[in-house]
Design an enzyme around this catalytic site. Structure first.
Site, short mmCIF file in Angstrom:
data_model
loop_
_atom_site.label_atom_id
_atom_site.label_comp_id
_atom_site.label_asym_id
_atom_site.label_seq_id
_atom_site.Cartn_x
_atom_site.Cartn_y
_atom_site.Cartn_z
N GLU A 1 0.63 -1.23 -0.04
CA GLU A 1 0.10 0.05 0.08
C GLU A 1 0.91 1.24 0.25
O GLU A 1 0.53 2.11 -0.74
CB GLU A 1 -0.88 -0.01 1.17
CG GLU A 1 -1.49 1.20 1.66
CD GLU A 1 -1.97 1.26 3.32
OE1 GLU A 1 -1.03 2.03 3.87
OE2 GLU A 1 -2.81 0.82 3.58
N ASP B 1 -5.07 -2.90 -2.90
CA ASP B 1 -4.99 -1.60 -3.07
C ASP B 1 -3.65 -1.15 -3.34
O ASP B 1 -3.17 -0.21 -4.29
CB ASP B 1 -5.29 -0.57 -1.69
CG ASP B 1 -4.39 -1.35 -0.29
OD1 ASP B 1 -3.78 -2.15 -0.67
OD2 ASP B 1 -4.67 -0.62 0.71
#
Length: 400
Positions: free
Chosen positions: A80, A143
């Protein structure tokens, strides 16, 4: 049933209210906003962007604070953070002469830490011995992969040389991180019965999906379908469970037939079915779609959120709480004034709420609050979400 009906009615009435001129930006002169961004960017880079382990990475404990989110002891970084770092370097390239070189070093680190499932996805957690963390650190997190893919696409447009890496990343995402019905999985590991029908609100990135669709003609229908499916599902969740607020939960379960908020402690903690540390990024993702595609679905949803948060915070950014139930109430033991939450509601505020004068005052208050918070008062997560919001609200996001 009556509550659901009333919530749906309120939602529909809110959407019928007049739409403000879009997008809004803080009224402070852009030169001053950019100067504030440059100062914070320099501090952020010095603290978090480091060289080592054969490349460059975002050191999530560069401020000597612990890394959260279930990462291993001795964590160096997570995917991330790597995606955020690559994306900010592309976006800051016109203001930072080192950005291209730093980006190349981050790509080298990304290639050195591919997920165990195959190339194109990044192993989600690295430790200070330069290895993937034991016990699952070599699995992916959606993500980080989506932001990395977008950064590769934007870098190829800016500098060239990254198209092959982007193509590999987007193909891997489609093959290993998308459910059969077109929702984003939690990662390449989320395929068994307990997790195959789940999704994370912060993995819905409509602006990225639109960019991917535009970049690859043969895959355009697939990305467009994923984008439309996400708007429907997350819109229905907000309408059915958060009609007064527009909020969405960190996680949903029950896909494809009966999507609903996850129960507490589904994966990460008590806030899994609430608007908490994952879902806080959802308004920012919608705001980017509003900026880049002018999609009315983003604008309409954000306006509902903006009307609610202005009232809930009583027009004071420092009263914004760190978690909300979907009805807007605050669970016990929540703090206020987090840069992470202020930043993401500030990004949302570009859509306004149908009250142009009040919306401008609110956005100005959010910007002033955000830039007043010292880097030392926050951790990697809060400071990085602050940086991303400042890039957008300064007008720098649109420069690239």
């Amino acid at each position: 049933m009556l509550f659901r009906f009333l919530a749906t009615l309120v939602w529909c009435l809110l959407l019928l209210l007049p739409v403000a001129a879009r997008p809004l930006f803080p009224s402070q002169p852009q030169a001053e906003r950019l100067a504030a961004l440059d100062r914070f960017w320099a501090d952020w880079k010095k603290t978090y962007l480091h060289e080592g382990c054969g490349g460059a990475y975002v050191d999530t404990s560069g401020d000597e604070k612990p890394t959260w989110g279930g990462s291993a002891t001795g964590t160096l970084t997570v995917s991330e953070a790597h995606g955020y770092g690559m994306l900010t370097l592309v976006k800051m390239a016109s203001r930072d002469p080192e950005a291209q070189e730093n980006f190349a070093s981050m790509v080298a680190f990304y290639h050195a830490h591919q997920a165990a499932s195959g190339p194109g996805l990044m192993a989600w957690n690295q430790t200070r011995d330069c290895k993937d963390a034991p016990n699952g650190g070599d699995m992916s997190a959606t993500d980080g992969d989506l932001d990395t893919a977008l950064a590769l696409l934007l870098a190829d447009k800016k500098w060239g040389g990254y198209r092959e890496a982007f193509d590999q990343a987007q193909q891997a995402i489609l093959e290993r991180e998308v459910t059969a019905d077109g929702m984003m999985r939690l990662g390449d590991w989320a395929v068994d019965e307990d997790y195959s029908g789940t999704s994370r609100s912060s993995d819905f990135m409509p602006a990225s999906f639109a960019a991917f669709a535009k970049a690859a003609d043969d895959l355009s229908p697939r990305w467009t379908s994923i984008r439309d499916r996400g708007y429907r599902v997350w819109g229905d969740i907000a309408e059915n469970y958060a009609g007064n607020t527009g909020l969405v939960p960190d996680f949903l379960v029950g896909l494809p037939e009966h999507p609903r908020p996850a129960e507490a402690d589904f994966l990460e903690g008590a806030g899994d079915g609430q608007y908490s540390w994952n879902a806080l990024r959802f308004p920012w993702r919608l705001s980017l779609d509003l900026l880049e595609t002018d999609d009315t679905r983003a604008a309409d949803h954000l306006m509902v959120i903006n009307r609610w948060i202005r009232g809930a915070a009583k027009e004071d950014p420092f009263r914004i709480a760190t978690t909300y139930r979907l009805d807007g109430s605050i669970p016990e033991d929540q703090s206020t004034g987090s840069a992470a939450f202020i930043a993401m509601f500030a990004a949302a505020a570009i859509a306004g709420s149908g009250d142009p004068d009040g919306d401008q005052v609110w956005l100005d208050a959010l910007w002033s609050a955000l830039i007043s918070i010292p880097l030392a008062d926050e951790d990697y997560y809060g400071n990085t979400l602050k940086l991303l919001a400042m890039i957008e609200l300064s007008g720098q996001w649109q420069e690239n």
